[in-house]
Design an enzyme around this catalytic site. Sequence first.
Site, PDB file in Angstrom:
ATOM      1  N   LYS A   1     -29.094  91.201  55.432  1.00  0.00           N
ATOM      2  CA  LYS A   1     -29.004  89.739  55.355  1.00  0.00           C
ATOM      3  C   LYS A   1     -27.593  89.282  55.703  1.00  0.00           C
ATOM      4  CE  LYS A   1     -27.964  89.792  50.392  1.00  0.00           C
ATOM      5  NZ  LYS A   1     -28.345  89.281  49.063  1.00  0.00           N
TER       6      LYS A   1
ATOM      7  N   TYR B   1       4.452  78.736  54.050  1.00  0.00           N
ATOM      8  CA  TYR B   1       4.237  77.393  53.523  1.00  0.00           C
ATOM      9  C   TYR B   1       4.620  77.306  52.047  1.00  0.00           C
ATOM     10  CZ  TYR B   1       1.639  75.879  57.655  1.00  0.00           C
ATOM     11  OH  TYR B   1       1.271  75.533  58.934  1.00  0.00           O
TER      12      TYR B   1
END
Length: 357
Positions: free
Chosen positions: A35, A254
């Site tokens: 899946k 950042y």
Amino acid sequence: MPRPTLAMLDSNALQSNLAVIRRYVSQARVWSVVKANGYGHGLSAVWQGLRKTDGFALLEIDEAIVLRENGWYGPILLLEGFFQIADLYEIDRYQLTTVVHSNWQINAIKYMTPTAPLDIYVKLNSGMNRLGFSDQGLPVAWQALSELKQVGTLTLMTHFAYANLPEGVSAQMAVVKQAAGNCMSTLRCLANSAAVLWHPETHEQWVRPGIVLYGASPSGDWQDIAEIGLQPVMTLQSEVIAIQTVPAGGCIGYGGRRRVAETQRFGVVACGYADGYPRSAPTGTPVWVEGVRTRTFGRVSMDMLMVDLQPCPLARIGSKVELWGNHVKIDEVAAAADTVSYELMSTLAPRVTVKLR
């Protein structure tokens, strides 16, 4: 030149992992769970490595059709069953096995005319409390299905919520035993990956391994499978594309949340959260650079991350980087990022080139 971020898939590892599972389950037949596009590996890429399986289990009818069109003629199981009545005609056309977990699905089957009787997996809710009939409702659903000429074989199915935890499977197995008393079929499919490895009493006629086929642990701790012989199928790799020498007191990335205590070399790696590497991975998440284990440093950016080159004096622009694979287990990265390997695999970004070796 293409961007150097690659997901390398080892087809031999898939074959080996399936063989390991077979040793665990003795005579039980194996549904290989593919899946979520083969757990993010790519269905078209992985099914060939698993073609010695007894059947494939997935969710989407479209993915089942891909398998059929690629030459798989064996059993295919739809783990969530069908979502609308029209799906039944595709199930019939492509000879798929479907889970039934609700009364409306029984009614839908009752009013169709398949070209051949449908094989059905009847889902019991034994304690996970997602899909499935209650222990009281199961015998009624089973009887209703057994009376339909549209139905072929019936198999009892459930899913374990705690098979990877100390709670184990005993409570749910008790529900299975009680609820299944009036179900005449001896066919059962109970075991997921964790139950396959650690609860042999659940193996029955069919098992449904998923994450273990791809070489990761259902517990989230790679050490739990270290002696089993499972191999990582996916290696997420990239390269150092720049090197920065940051002076003492300088910041990385950042927010500037990480400062360096002394002048230090860092590598910029072409991989970020837009590739599927977790943004939540903190400084210190393991990474493999130029054959040496080191760590990430600072925040993961959309397209890049920084690695500490202090342990890697030979690292240079173009040095190979393993984000996870054989040297850095995907479970280690997942644990550092407070998630699970299932998520990392299944959210690999489409822009990452996938190659089968």
